[in-house]
Write an enzyme that holds these catalytic residues in place. Structure first.
Site, PDB file in Angstrom:
ATOM      1  N   TYR A   1       1.845   4.881   1.641  1.00  0.00           N
ATOM      2  CA  TYR A   1       1.799   5.359   3.023  1.00  0.00           C
ATOM      3  C   TYR A   1       0.491   6.096   3.264  1.00  0.00           C
ATOM      4  O   TYR A   1      -0.040   6.768   2.372  1.00  0.00           O
ATOM      5  CB  TYR A   1       2.977   6.283   3.301  1.00  0.00           C
ATOM      6  CG  TYR A   1       4.321   5.583   3.262  1.00  0.00           C
ATOM      7  CD1 TYR A   1       4.699   4.679   4.252  1.00  0.00           C
ATOM      8  CD2 TYR A   1       5.216   5.825   2.223  1.00  0.00           C
ATOM      9  CE1 TYR A   1       5.930   4.044   4.217  1.00  0.00           C
ATOM     10  CE2 TYR A   1       6.450   5.192   2.177  1.00  0.00           C
ATOM     11  CZ  TYR A   1       6.804   4.294   3.179  1.00  0.00           C
ATOM     12  OH  TYR A   1       8.020   3.664   3.132  1.00  0.00           O
TER      13      TYR A   1
ATOM     14  N   PHE B   1       8.255   2.619  -1.100  1.00  0.00           N
ATOM     15  CA  PHE B   1       9.191   2.819   0.011  1.00  0.00           C
ATOM     16  C   PHE B   1       9.682   4.266   0.163  1.00  0.00           C
ATOM     17  O   PHE B   1      10.166   4.629   1.234  1.00  0.00           O
ATOM     18  CB  PHE B   1      10.398   1.863  -0.095  1.00  0.00           C
ATOM     19  CG  PHE B   1      10.036   0.425   0.076  1.00  0.00           C
ATOM     20  CD1 PHE B   1       9.748  -0.089   1.336  1.00  0.00           C
ATOM     21  CD2 PHE B   1       9.954  -0.429  -1.011  1.00  0.00           C
ATOM     22  CE1 PHE B   1       9.394  -1.425   1.506  1.00  0.00           C
ATOM     23  CE2 PHE B   1       9.598  -1.763  -0.857  1.00  0.00           C
ATOM     24  CZ  PHE B   1       9.322  -2.263   0.397  1.00  0.00           C
TER      25      PHE B   1
ATOM     26  N   HIS C   1      10.418  -9.120   4.779  1.00  0.00           N
ATOM     27  CA  HIS C   1      10.146  -7.704   4.540  1.00  0.00           C
ATOM     28  C   HIS C   1      11.099  -6.849   5.377  1.00  0.00           C
ATOM     29  O   HIS C   1      11.457  -7.229   6.494  1.00  0.00           O
ATOM     30  CB  HIS C   1       8.699  -7.384   4.904  1.00  0.00           C
ATOM     31  CG  HIS C   1       8.220  -6.077   4.376  1.00  0.00           C
ATOM     32  ND1 HIS C   1       8.462  -4.889   5.023  1.00  0.00           N
ATOM     33  CD2 HIS C   1       7.521  -5.777   3.255  1.00  0.00           C
ATOM     34  CE1 HIS C   1       7.928  -3.907   4.323  1.00  0.00           C
ATOM     35  NE2 HIS C   1       7.346  -4.409   3.243  1.00  0.00           N
TER      36      HIS C   1
ATOM     37  N   ASP D   1       0.835  -1.201   0.000  1.00  0.00           N
ATOM     38  CA  ASP D   1       0.000   0.000   0.000  1.00  0.00           C
ATOM     39  C   ASP D   1       0.868   1.249   0.000  1.00  0.00           C
ATOM     40  O   ASP D   1       1.982   1.229   0.529  1.00  0.00           O
ATOM     41  CB  ASP D   1      -0.836   0.026   1.284  1.00  0.00           C
ATOM     42  CG  ASP D   1      -2.302  -0.237   1.030  1.00  0.00           C
ATOM     43  OD1 ASP D   1      -2.634  -0.744  -0.057  1.00  0.00           O
ATOM     44  OD2 ASP D   1      -3.112   0.055   1.912  1.00  0.00           O
TER      45      ASP D   1
END
Length: 220
Positions: free
Chosen positions: A66, A77, A187, A64
């Protein structure tokens, strides 16, 4: 989408003419009209803007965008609020230890520099309602981003896929090009980075693969 004038253009127009995308577009437009939604509308397709299809060397999948103000910028990211997100901080840490470079001064939007070099930083859902994680999942974005991965997979060249976390690893089942390299790890989130992300050495492995295939490596 109209701002994309590169080798993704034909793919984007093809998807836009499909029934699922019409429903997705209707939903997204309604959300932007009635809710606070991130990223800014003009930034939704930034991953496609910065990394043309014919320049993709590496694919890094996020999930998703932020959910807080001024963070999401359409590049997985990366953020736009001058704060390095925890997962990105861990990515920088692994790069530093893997490649042997100083990443201490890397900014929140340094991944844009990777995108310009051929690192396709794609969230599998491209929009989100403010403060509500996963609020735009199941609306059609996954069909669109799956199609984008399939389009990359069709290219007659090797691409490195960095799949971090169980969600991203699911994409491996749709990658069939024998010339490509798939690397998986935990992750980089602080909740899981110590369970296999740190020490994965994906960045040096990526560059070695690119060099072995006569492709310019990434300046991480």
């Amino acid at each position: 989408m109209e701002i994309i004038d590169n080798s993704w253009k034909e793919f984007l127009e093809e998807q836009r003419n499909k029934a699922y995308f019409s429903k997705l577009e209707e939903f997204v437009n309604k959300e932007y009209d009635n809710q606070i939604v991130y990223p800014a509308k003009e930034n939704i397709f930034n991953a496609f803007k910065y990394t043309p299809l014919d320049k993709v060397k590496v694919v890094i999948l996020g999930q998703d965008p932020y959910i807080n103000e001024n963070q999401a910028i359409g590049i997985a990211f990366a953020t736009g609020d001058n704060k390095v997100a925890p997962s990105l901080r861990n990515i920088y840490k692994e790069i530093g230890e893997d490649i042997g470079i100083d990443t201490s001064k890397y900014t929140c939007n340094h991944p844009i520099e990777w995108a310009k070099q051929g690192v396709f930083l794609l969230n599998t859902t491209l929009t989100v309602r403010a403060g509500e994680s996963n609020s735009h999942q199941g609306k059609g974005w996954s069909k669109f981003t799956d199609a984008a991965i399939q389009e990359i997979d069709k290219q007659d060249r090797g691409v490195v896929y960095l799949l971090w976390g169980n969600y991203a690893k699911k994409a491996a089942s749709g990658i069939h090009n024998s010339k490509s390299l798939i690397l998986t790890a935990a992750h980089p989130s602080p909740l899981s980075a110590n369970r296999g992300f740190f020490g994965c050495k994906h960045f040096s492995q990526t560059n070695q693969f690119l060099k072995d295939n006569n492709i310019e490596p990434i300046n991480w």
